[in-house]
Design an enzyme around this catalytic site. Structure first.
Site, short mmCIF file in Angstrom:
data_model
loop_
_atom_site.label_atom_id
_atom_site.label_comp_id
_atom_site.label_asym_id
_atom_site.label_seq_id
_atom_site.Cartn_x
_atom_site.Cartn_y
_atom_site.Cartn_z
N SER A 58 0.86 -1.18 0.00
CA SER A 58 0.00 0.00 0.00
C SER A 58 0.90 1.23 0.00
O SER A 58 1.59 1.49 0.98
CB SER A 58 -0.89 -0.03 1.25
OG SER A 58 -1.68 1.14 1.31
N LYS A 62 -1.05 -1.17 -4.49
CA LYS A 62 -2.15 -0.26 -4.20
C LYS A 62 -1.57 1.12 -4.00
O LYS A 62 -0.53 1.27 -3.35
CB LYS A 62 -2.87 -0.77 -2.93
CG LYS A 62 -3.64 0.22 -2.11
CD LYS A 62 -4.50 -0.54 -1.09
CE LYS A 62 -4.71 0.21 0.20
NZ LYS A 62 -5.47 -0.59 1.18
N LYS A 119 -2.64 5.09 -2.77
CA LYS A 119 -3.68 5.93 -2.17
C LYS A 119 -4.00 7.06 -3.13
O LYS A 119 -3.11 7.60 -3.81
CB LYS A 119 -3.18 6.50 -0.83
CG LYS A 119 -2.94 5.44 0.24
CD LYS A 119 -4.23 4.89 0.80
CE LYS A 119 -3.97 4.01 2.01
NZ LYS A 119 -5.22 3.42 2.55
N ASP A 161 -6.96 3.26 -3.44
CA ASP A 161 -7.74 3.33 -2.19
C ASP A 161 -7.99 4.80 -1.86
O ASP A 161 -7.04 5.58 -1.71
CB ASP A 161 -6.95 2.66 -1.05
CG ASP A 161 -7.76 2.56 0.24
OD1 ASP A 161 -8.91 3.04 0.28
OD2 ASP A 161 -7.23 2.00 1.23
N GLU A 205 -10.89 1.03 -3.86
CA GLU A 205 -11.25 0.70 -2.48
C GLU A 205 -11.88 1.91 -1.81
O GLU A 205 -11.36 3.02 -1.88
CB GLU A 205 -9.97 0.26 -1.74
CG GLU A 205 -10.17 -0.19 -0.31
CD GLU A 205 -8.86 -0.68 0.32
OE1 GLU A 205 -7.88 -0.96 -0.42
OE2 GLU A 205 -8.79 -0.73 1.56
N ASP A 261 -13.92 -1.39 2.44
CA ASP A 261 -13.00 -1.56 3.57
C ASP A 261 -13.73 -1.04 4.81
O ASP A 261 -14.39 -1.79 5.54
CB ASP A 261 -11.69 -0.81 3.27
CG ASP A 261 -10.73 -0.69 4.45
OD1 ASP A 261 -11.05 -1.23 5.52
OD2 ASP A 261 -9.65 -0.06 4.31
N LYS A 266 -10.30 -6.75 7.24
CA LYS A 266 -9.29 -6.49 8.27
C LYS A 266 -9.74 -7.25 9.50
O LYS A 266 -10.81 -6.93 10.06
CB LYS A 266 -9.18 -4.99 8.56
CG LYS A 266 -8.50 -4.24 7.42
CD LYS A 266 -8.25 -2.79 7.72
CE LYS A 266 -7.57 -2.15 6.51
NZ LYS A 266 -7.68 -0.69 6.51
N GLY A 299 -4.59 -4.54 5.89
CA GLY A 299 -3.58 -4.33 6.92
C GLY A 299 -3.79 -2.99 7.59
O GLY A 299 -4.48 -2.12 7.05
O1 OSB Z 1 -7.27 2.01 4.21
O2 OSB Z 1 -6.34 0.13 4.02
C1 OSB Z 1 -6.38 1.25 4.53
C2 OSB Z 1 -3.33 1.71 6.80
C3 OSB Z 1 -3.91 2.35 7.87
C4 OSB Z 1 -5.24 2.67 7.84
C5 OSB Z 1 -6.01 2.33 6.72
C6 OSB Z 1 -5.45 1.66 5.65
C7 OSB Z 1 -4.07 1.40 5.68
C8 OSB Z 1 -3.35 0.82 4.56
C9 OSB Z 1 -2.04 0.14 4.89
O3 OSB Z 1 -3.66 0.96 3.41
C10 OSB Z 1 -2.11 -1.31 4.81
C11 OSB Z 1 -0.86 -1.97 5.33
O4 OSB Z 1 0.15 -1.98 4.63
O5 OSB Z 1 -0.88 -2.49 6.44
MG MG Z 2 -8.46 0.90 2.81
#
Ligand code: OSB
Ligand code: MG
Length: 382
Positions: free
Chosen positions: A149, A175, A177, A202, A227, A252, A276, A304
């Protein structure tokens, strides 16, 4: 719609043993680099950890809540309060995990707090039996797919550089953001450089239904999914959006348990679910959602929360379960931390796969002096 709360197979029949000691520890670890999202930029991982001791055996659980309520309403502070004052008093030796889940239902929400206890108890049982967690879940070992991510970057150049690194490491999907004003151009830059990678975005809820025409432009980039494009607590509007765009919607934030997943699937609000384990209340509910999704032709993957090695290991074992059909947000430890509190850290094989840590329970050990170095709060409850 069968969303009966019965736990998968044998797990719910497991009994809770006598707990000799219970500790709550809060650690704060600096990130290698700030992690930017549309809702917040985190520079540290603060995590609440639960340590259980029974008959000389120790097992840890990690709460995935952040110290702030910017991604989710629970925080390390609320989780500490709920665990200490409401959930732990319900944990009694001799009851089954199914009974514990029933008792926990009396407390509304707070899935992250519940998951911390449930996962620690399951880890403790696996450790006592001397078997890896995935075996206790009833699942054979396998190689786990990786995913990364990548947070918001200051420029497209920086973003493409981060993607380049991930591609070189053979991550199975990438992924990125996005947020309003940092989307189409950034996606295009990555796609032009890498036409064939498995890419997804995402938004962490940054758009509204009024942006549907804008989001439809994402269809040009062959994304695996988008996402959580709309609000963190919405399912219905996502079902309207999904009919207006070709790209698969993945939920999510909106999915707090099996009932939400069933609602989302029934409404056609998504074609993919990010599970999650912390957000949905633990390993048992995660396995139920993954199986339910598979039974309904919906893909699922393990999300995650940039966990320390404790939660990261749980996510790895969980992905042996039925229904985790896509690579998750499971990346190497070094993406987040120079020095984690556990050994061994997560590393990718040359083909991008992740090996399940071997050994009893979650298979990683907490390094005491690293834990103490990062500890900002320590509380013995028993
Ligand atoms: O939206 O998936 C998410 C991390 C913290 C809060 C929300 C998210 C995330 C990630 C990181 O996208 C996922 C990871 O590498 O653990
Ligand atoms: Mg997410």
């Amino acid at each position: 719609m069968n969303t009966s709360p019965s736990p998968p197979t044998h797990l719910g029949q497991m009994t809770v043993g006598k707990l000799d000691h219970i500790d709550l520890v809060v650690v704060r670890l600096p990130f290698v680099a700030p992690f930017g999202t549309s809702v917040y930029t985190w520079t540290h991982k603060e995590a609440l950890l639960l340590k259980l001791e029974s008959g000389g055996v120790t097992a840890w659980g990690e709460c995935v809540a952040d110290p702030d309520p910017f991604y989710f309403y629970e925080t390390t502070g609320t989780a500490r309060h709920i665990i200490k004052d409401f959930l732990l008093p319900l944990v009694e030796p001799g009851i089954t995990l199914a009974e514990l889940e029933t008792r926990f239902r009396h407390v509304r929400g707070h899935g992250m707090a519940k998951a911390t206890i449930e996962n620690a108890l399951i880890n403790l049982t696996a450790t006592q039996k001397g078997i890896p967690l995935h075996e206790l879940l009833g699942r054979p070992a396998k190689k786990i797919m990786s995913g990364i991510s990548i947070g918001l970057k200051d420029s497209a150049t920086e973003l493409v550089a981060a993607v380049e690194k991930a591609v070189a490491k053979k991550y199975h999907r990438i992924k990125m953001k996005v947020k309003k004003g940092q989307d189409i151009e950034r996606i295009r830059a990555v796609r032009e450089r890498f036409p064939d990678i498995r890419l997804m975005v995402d938004a962490n809820g940054d758009y509204t239904l009024q942006d549907a025409a804008h989001l439809r432009q994402f269809d040009a980039f062959d994304l695996m999914m988008i996402e959580q494009p709309l609000s963190y607590n919405d399912i219905y509007q996502h079902s309207i959006l999904q009919k207006e765009i070709k790209t698969a919607v993945c939920l999510d934030e909106s999915i707090h348990g099996l009932a939400d997943a069933a609602t989302a699937i029934a409404l056609g609000a998504c074609r993919i679910i990010n599970i999650k384990q912390g957000r949905v209340g633990g390993l048992m509910e995660s396995m139920r959602i993954a199986r339910y999704a598979a039974d309904h032709g919906i893909d699922a993957w393990s999300g995650g929360m940039d966990e320390t090695g404790i939660g990261r290991a749980v996510n790895i074992h969980l992905q042996t379960a039925e229904g985790f059909s896509l690579p998750g947000d499971t990346s190497e430890t070094r993406i987040y931390f120079d020095e984690d509190i556990v050994e061994p850290g997560v590393v990718l094989d040359p083909d991008g796969y992740i090996q399940i840590p071997s050994g009893p329970g979650i298979g990683v050990r907490v390094i005491a002096d690293r834990l103490m170095k990062r500890c900002i709060h320590l509380e013995r409850l028993r």
